[in-house]
Write a protein that holds these residues in place. Structure first.
Motif, short mmCIF file in Angstrom:
data_model
loop_
_atom_site.label_atom_id
_atom_site.label_comp_id
_atom_site.label_asym_id
_atom_site.label_seq_id
_atom_site.Cartn_x
_atom_site.Cartn_y
_atom_site.Cartn_z
N ARG A 1 -51.41 4.35 57.03
CA ARG A 1 -51.21 5.34 55.98
C ARG A 1 -49.88 5.12 55.26
O ARG A 1 -48.85 4.88 55.89
CB ARG A 1 -51.27 6.74 56.56
CG ARG A 1 -52.59 7.06 57.25
CD ARG A 1 -52.56 8.40 57.94
NE ARG A 1 -52.50 9.48 56.97
CZ ARG A 1 -51.67 10.51 57.05
NH1 ARG A 1 -50.80 10.58 58.06
NH2 ARG A 1 -51.68 11.47 56.15
N THR A 2 -49.91 5.25 53.95
CA THR A 2 -48.72 5.03 53.13
C THR A 2 -47.64 6.04 53.46
O THR A 2 -46.44 5.71 53.43
CB THR A 2 -49.09 5.10 51.64
OG1 THR A 2 -50.09 4.11 51.35
CG2 THR A 2 -47.87 4.85 50.76
N ILE A 3 -48.02 7.28 53.80
CA ILE A 3 -47.03 8.32 54.06
C ILE A 3 -46.13 7.95 55.23
O ILE A 3 -44.92 8.22 55.21
CB ILE A 3 -47.73 9.69 54.31
CG1 ILE A 3 -46.70 10.81 54.45
CG2 ILE A 3 -48.62 9.61 55.54
CD1 ILE A 3 -45.89 11.06 53.22
N VAL B 1 -44.42 -1.25 46.96
CA VAL B 1 -45.02 -2.30 47.79
C VAL B 1 -46.00 -1.70 48.79
O VAL B 1 -47.09 -2.24 49.02
CB VAL B 1 -43.92 -3.10 48.51
CG1 VAL B 1 -44.53 -4.06 49.52
CG2 VAL B 1 -43.07 -3.86 47.51
N LEU B 2 -45.64 -0.57 49.37
CA LEU B 2 -46.53 0.08 50.33
C LEU B 2 -47.84 0.50 49.68
O LEU B 2 -48.91 0.44 50.31
CB LEU B 2 -45.84 1.31 50.94
CG LEU B 2 -44.78 1.02 52.01
CD1 LEU B 2 -43.96 2.27 52.31
CD2 LEU B 2 -45.43 0.51 53.28
N MET B 3 -47.79 0.93 48.42
CA MET B 3 -49.00 1.35 47.73
C MET B 3 -49.85 0.16 47.29
O MET B 3 -51.07 0.27 47.18
CB MET B 3 -48.64 2.23 46.53
CG MET B 3 -48.13 3.61 46.92
SD MET B 3 -47.82 4.70 45.51
CE MET B 3 -46.33 3.97 44.84
N LEU C 1 -51.44 -6.65 56.05
CA LEU C 1 -50.17 -6.92 55.38
C LEU C 1 -49.35 -5.64 55.21
O LEU C 1 -48.12 -5.66 55.30
CB LEU C 1 -50.41 -7.58 54.03
CG LEU C 1 -50.92 -9.03 54.08
CD1 LEU C 1 -51.06 -9.60 52.67
CD2 LEU C 1 -50.00 -9.91 54.92
N LYS C 2 -50.02 -4.51 54.94
CA LYS C 2 -49.28 -3.25 54.87
C LYS C 2 -48.70 -2.90 56.24
O LYS C 2 -47.53 -2.47 56.33
CB LYS C 2 -50.18 -2.11 54.38
CG LYS C 2 -49.46 -0.76 54.33
CD LYS C 2 -50.40 0.40 53.99
CE LYS C 2 -50.65 0.44 52.51
NZ LYS C 2 -51.35 1.72 52.12
N ALA C 3 -49.46 -3.07 57.30
CA ALA C 3 -48.94 -2.82 58.65
C ALA C 3 -47.78 -3.76 58.96
O ALA C 3 -46.79 -3.35 59.59
CB ALA C 3 -50.05 -2.98 59.68
N ALA C 4 -47.87 -5.01 58.53
CA ALA C 4 -46.78 -5.96 58.76
C ALA C 4 -45.52 -5.55 58.01
O ALA C 4 -44.40 -5.71 58.52
CB ALA C 4 -47.21 -7.36 58.33
N PHE C 5 -45.68 -5.02 56.79
CA PHE C 5 -44.52 -4.55 56.03
C PHE C 5 -43.86 -3.37 56.74
O PHE C 5 -42.62 -3.27 56.78
CB PHE C 5 -44.94 -4.17 54.62
CG PHE C 5 -43.80 -3.75 53.74
CD1 PHE C 5 -42.70 -4.57 53.57
CD2 PHE C 5 -43.82 -2.53 53.08
CE1 PHE C 5 -41.63 -4.20 52.75
CE2 PHE C 5 -42.77 -2.14 52.27
CZ PHE C 5 -41.67 -2.97 52.10
N MET C 6 -44.64 -2.48 57.31
CA MET C 6 -44.07 -1.37 58.08
C MET C 6 -43.31 -1.89 59.29
O MET C 6 -42.22 -1.39 59.62
CB MET C 6 -45.18 -0.41 58.51
CG MET C 6 -45.87 0.32 57.37
SD MET C 6 -47.19 1.40 57.98
CE MET C 6 -47.87 2.01 56.43
N THR C 7 -43.86 -2.90 59.95
CA THR C 7 -43.16 -3.50 61.08
C THR C 7 -41.83 -4.11 60.63
O THR C 7 -40.81 -3.98 61.31
CB THR C 7 -44.03 -4.57 61.74
OG1 THR C 7 -45.26 -3.99 62.17
CG2 THR C 7 -43.32 -5.19 62.94
#
Length: 676
Positions: free
Chosen positions: A482-484, A341-343, A349-355
């Motif tokens: 960043r994905t990492i 999902v992160l990739m 939306l990626k930042a929201a998923f990290m949150t």
């Protein structure tokens, strides 16, 4: 001496407001057995209604989106009419809230009632923001505001009127509830719902009448407070903390004692302000605001179960607790799926998923404390914020870098959690919710808003996490997010989930559930209940602290606005809605997080629902408390896992023996030799 007397009299204003609010809290508890955390928000809505009528000529209904403003006059409504309409609004609002929210919760657990009242509070606050905005408002005085001189001291007459009014209200209430048939029936219903039903009395009708009267008192406090304090949705809502302190001082029993305790608290706060202004070498910020927390902490630790017991119609059921199956397999699959999902996601939306991943960690802290042990905490973001500031200090002042700085900062939250959890040795449920709410408010004003600790409005910068020369941060030049970094926090939070799952499946977890189910039965079976509670607080505060550090790494800085008491209330709301007894509930809570979670951010991006997130969260929490206390997460199938180091440590700390009686299961407790 003159200045001392003047400051004491000035304290009458705040003290009278505390007293009137507390009178309403006492009424609600005596009649319905509910400590209403939304009481301050109700007063706030009534105050906005009064100011809107008096100054703008608008009557505003307590809902957003739909048409909610009825324009009455271009020049404003006269003062007597504004007061009358506001009190009518208060009565109708009280009847509506009781009938829709609190009446269905008559047989519910204290946790459910607390969560429902928090949901109402969030809804009212969010509605006030949408309908009235966030800027402060004020209005002309309501009471006579001249000045008289007594013994050479100029005394504002409005403070004297306020103090006289709260004492008069207390005397009237004391007479009504001691000398009238209505008061006798109310006391009968408070002592025993079953007994009042046998006598042919409707405890529901009596409770509603008292609830309406208490809400009218909240309206009175809002009307009187609006001219002497800047009206905004946040500060008025937090008046619930000193009001709870006053009600506790009176034992939730005496009306006259409540009024006098309110005046005493207001005078004490005013006098401390006077002392601090005369001694500039002393800390100037947050001391007077922290008094209610200190008083609450002393009362709860000294008096223990200070709230009066009430008869119930049925034994309440706690939210069910899931039993994880194959946690390591689930963790591996989750790591793979989350990385994919992160990739696939990009940008916001990626930042929201990290949150969402980080807030899943914070929700897991509530799964341990509230889900497993039934201890209500409204200070989880305070633990997280403390660790967030510590990681910034450790990195900047001591030069300690990731991952050691992460571990040190997370562990630093444990002593704070144990300190706040000390009253849990004697109280639980709503009493503990009062303590933790006051603690969160005190940490806000004493630490997080203290520039020497938190860096002031600009906050503190958090260094980018690096390991063996590799940049693991969320940003590197224009590359953001960043994905990492997402994979890093995903792995850490999944590890926390595995620990929580193994704790649940261990006999230590069954002991915690036994404490939640029945503390006396757990103690009789050989469980050390105080140590079990402190163990839960320690683990929970560590997990919350870890989440706070990850949040600091994600934001790149920490400030007081990120870890306020309302964020803790929002965390409890969404965790309870998702399923506070399950790890899957914590995952759902992270995804549903109001403001920055993945699902809410997606709805905001594609449907434009962003400004209504807090309203939706408040409604969802209230409806979940009423209709489905177990939450929306799917139950996890039961399974087994072997003992580990955490389980053995828990066995040594808690002590064991006999059998645990856990709601929904009966599990034998193995011997110490088996644990070894």
């Amino acid at each position: 001496m003159t200045e001392t007397m003047l400051f004491l009299v000035l304290g009458f204003g705040a003290g009278a407001i505390y007293g009137i609010l507390a009178l309403g809290l006492v009424l609600k508890y005596r009649a319905a057995g509910v400590v209403d955390f939304a009481h301050g928000a109700v007063a706030m809505m009534c105050a906005f209604q009064f100011v809107s009528l008096r100054d703008d000529g608008d009557f505003t209904f307590p809902w957003p989106v739909l048409p909610h403003t009825l324009h009455i006059s271009d020049t404003g409504v006269p003062l007597p009419t504004s007061i009358a309409w506001t009190l009518i609004f208060s009565a109708l609002l009280g009847a509506l809230l009781y009938y829709v929210v609190y009446r269905p919760l008559q047989r519910s657990t204290p946790l459910t009632k607390v969560c429902a009242s928090v949901g109402v509070m969030l809804y009212l606050q969010a509605t006030a923001v949408l309908n009235y905005g966030t800027s402060g408002r004020s209005t002309a005085p309501v009471l006579p505001s001249s000045t008289i001189t007594i013994a050479g001291v100029p005394i504002p007459t409005d403070r004297l009127w306020l103090s006289a009014l709260v004492v008069l209200l207390a005397l009237v209430l004391a007479y009504v509830y001691r000398r009238t048939l209505f008061g006798l029936r109310t006391r009968a219903g408070a002592e025993s719902d079953v007994g009042s039903a046998v006598m042919g009395l409707s405890s529901t009708r009596i409770a509603m009448q008292n609830w309406i009267l208490a809400t009218v008192l909240a309206g009175v406090s809002g009307i009187l407070l609006s001219p002497i304090s800047n009206l905004d949705p946040t500060s008025y809502t937090l008046f619930i903390v000193p009001a709870l302190c006053v009600a506790l001082l009176a034992g939730f029993r005496s009306f006259i004692g409540t009024a006098l305790a309110g005046l005493a608290l207001g005078m004490a706060q005013s006098q401390i302000v006077h002392i601090l202004s005369s001694h500039q070498n002393l800390p100037q910020q947050g001391i007077s605001e922290g008094i209610p927390f200190l008083v609450i902490l002393v009362i709860m630790t000294w008096r223990g179960r200070s709230l009066i017991p009430r008869g119930e119609l049925a034994d309440p059921d706690y939210p069910k607790v899931g039993r994880p199956s194959a946690p390591f397999k689930t963790a591996l699959l989750t790591l793979i799926a989350g990385s994919v999902v992160l990739m696939l996601l990009h940008g916001s939306l990626k930042a929201a998923f990290m949150t969402s991943i980080i807030w899943t960690c914070l929700a897991l802290s509530l799964v341990v404390l509230t889900g497993f042990v039934g201890q209500v905490s409204l200070a989880q973001l305070s633990f997280a914020g403390f660790s967030g500031f510590i990681v910034a200090r450790v990195s900047a002042d001591l030069g300690i870098n990731f991952p050691l700085s992460l571990l040190i900062a997370s562990v630093a939250a444990v002593p704070l959690g144990l300190l706040i959890g000390l009253p849990a040795l004697r109280v639980r449920g709503v009493n503990l919710a009062i303590v933790t709410l006051a603690a969160g408010s005190a940490l806000d004003v004493l630490l997080f808003n203290n520039a020497k600790f938190s860096g002031g409005d600009s906050g503190l910068t958090v260094p980018t996490p690096t390991f063996m020369g590799f940049n693991l941060g969320i940003a590197s030049g224009p590359d953001y997010p960043r994905t990492i970094f997402g994979v890093l926090i995903l792995a850490i939070v999944i590890g926390v989930g595995v620990v929580v799952a193994r704790l649940r499946n261990s006999s230590t977890g069954r002991m915690l559930l036994a404490v939640r189910s029945n503390e006396r039965a757990a103690a009789a079976s050989g469980i050390n209940v105080p140590r079990a509670k402190l163990l839960a607080f320690g683990i929970s505060s560590f997990i919350a602290g870890l989440g706070g550090v990850l949040l600091a790494y994600q934001q790149g800085s920490v400030s007081a606005s990120s870890f306020g008491v309302f964020q803790s209330l929002g965390l409890l709301a969404i965790a309870y809605v998702a399923g506070i007894g399950r790890i899957s509930g914590a995952v759902v809570a992270g995804l549903l997080l109001s403001g920055a979670g993945l699902m809410v951010s997606a709805f905001d991006k594609y449907l434009g629902l962003g400004i209504y997130q807090a309203v939706i969260a408040g409604i969802a929490l209230t409806l979940t408390a009423i209709q489905n206390p177990n939450g929306i997460a799917t139950p996890i199938p039961s399974g087994k896992s072997p003992a580990n180091a955490l389980e053995r440590w828990g066995h040594w700390l808690v002590g064991r023996g006999g059998h645990t009686a856990v709601a929904g299961e009966s599990q034998p407790v193995t011997s110490r030799q088996d644990a070894a």
